[in-house]
Design a protein around this motif. Structure first.
Motif, PDB file in Angstrom:
ATOM      1  N   GLU A  71      29.204  30.997  51.683  1.00 45.62           N
ATOM      2  CA  GLU A  71      30.158  31.353  50.690  1.00 45.62           C
ATOM      3  C   GLU A  71      31.776  32.290  50.650  1.00 45.62           C
ATOM      4  O   GLU A  71      32.687  31.943  50.005  1.00 45.62           O
ATOM      5  CB  GLU A  71      29.393  32.448  49.299  1.00 45.62           C
ATOM      6  CG  GLU A  71      29.931  32.298  48.169  1.00 45.62           C
ATOM      7  CD  GLU A  71      30.130  30.930  47.217  1.00 45.62           C
ATOM      8  OE1 GLU A  71      31.001  30.913  46.904  1.00 45.62           O
ATOM      9  OE2 GLU A  71      28.878  30.948  47.190  1.00 45.62           O
ATOM     10  N   HIS A  72      31.665  32.914  51.974  1.00 40.52           N
ATOM     11  CA  HIS A  72      32.696  33.729  52.387  1.00 40.52           C
ATOM     12  C   HIS A  72      33.416  31.871  53.643  1.00 40.52           C
ATOM     13  O   HIS A  72      35.027  32.399  52.818  1.00 40.52           O
ATOM     14  CB  HIS A  72      32.042  34.345  53.920  1.00 40.52           C
ATOM     15  CG  HIS A  72      33.549  35.687  54.431  1.00 40.52           C
ATOM     16  ND1 HIS A  72      33.925  34.679  55.519  1.00 40.52           N
ATOM     17  CD2 HIS A  72      34.123  36.070  53.843  1.00 40.52           C
ATOM     18  CE1 HIS A  72      35.438  35.636  56.069  1.00 40.52           C
ATOM     19  NE2 HIS A  72      34.747  36.413  54.708  1.00 40.52           N
ATOM     20  N   GLN A  75      35.244  31.080  50.315  1.00 41.38           N
ATOM     21  CA  GLN A  75      35.955  31.887  49.374  1.00 41.38           C
ATOM     22  C   GLN A  75      37.495  32.509  50.483  1.00 41.38           C
ATOM     23  O   GLN A  75      38.853  32.757  50.019  1.00 41.38           O
ATOM     24  CB  GLN A  75      35.522  33.164  49.813  1.00 41.38           C
ATOM     25  CG  GLN A  75      35.264  33.617  48.383  1.00 41.38           C
ATOM     26  CD  GLN A  75      33.666  34.584  48.263  1.00 41.38           C
ATOM     27  OE1 GLN A  75      34.416  35.810  49.003  1.00 41.38           O
ATOM     28  NE2 GLN A  75      32.709  34.925  47.386  1.00 41.38           N
ATOM     29  N   SER A  76      37.767  32.014  52.094  1.00 41.05           N
ATOM     30  CA  SER A  76      38.059  32.037  53.007  1.00 41.05           C
ATOM     31  C   SER A  76      39.023  30.558  53.040  1.00 41.05           C
ATOM     32  O   SER A  76      39.743  30.855  53.056  1.00 41.05           O
ATOM     33  CB  SER A  76      37.673  31.786  54.019  1.00 41.05           C
ATOM     34  OG  SER A  76      37.514  33.166  54.524  1.00 41.05           O
TER      35      SER A  76
END
Length: 181
Positions: A71-72, A75-76
């Protein structure tokens, strides 16, 4: 090297530490998949294999922690879920914004602004040989083209497949006039 430290495989409870850890994981994951020339990840299988598991120290991220790391990654700007259940992830070692910028600069440099290219031509054509995006997964090229479309620098022309999808790079004047509306 954090990869050989057991605590790296447990997401840390302190928010600041966890944020740094997720950034390190994002860097590790993108580098690992770049090295393997792999762009699609099955989440269910991921927790059982590198880079999410390290046999040398007998550690692995839990499936929940893998999902948080991924998920990171999304998001990145380095990934995009391919299904609503978030079981398949399209992964890139460059952010989609970076790919978009590289592609647009190439189109401007080679006189292709105002022209239509298919995704296939962008990633496999002779004009793009030697460019960083040459040979990249078609879905990554299309995602970068969609970023350009969102920025007003391209138009997407639907095709029968990803490779047959057209990308028309817009003239700088068109971009400027779109932004002034």
């Amino acid at each position: 090297d954090e990869y050989s430290l057991p605590p790296f495989f447990t997401l840390q409870p302190v928010a600041e530490t966890r944020a740094k850890q997720l950034t390190m994981w994002t860097s590790l994951v993108t580098s690992y998949f770049q090295h393997r020339h792999q762009t699609l990840l099955n989440v269910a299988e991921a927790a059982k294999q590198p880079p999410f598991a390290n046999e040398q120290i007998n550690r692995a991220l839990s499936t929940d922690a893998v999902r948080q790391v991924l998920e990171h990654v999304v998001q990145s700007g380095f990934g995009e879920w391919q299904d609503k259940e978030k079981n398949q992830l399209l992964l890139s070692w460059r952010s989609f914004d970076e790919w978009a910028s590289v592609m647009y600069k190439w189109a401007a440099r080679t006189g292709l602004v105002g022209e239509v290219c298919t995704v296939y031509e962008l990633r496999e054509g002779g004009d793009s040989k030697g460019e960083d995006f040459h040979g990249v997964d078609a879905r990554i090229v299309l995602k970068a083209a969609r970023v350009l479309a969102d920025q007003g620098k391209a138009a997407i022309i639907d095709g029968d497949s990803v490779d047959e999808t057209g990308v028309k790079f817009k003239e700088a004047a068109e971009v400027d006039s779109d932004e002034s509306d």
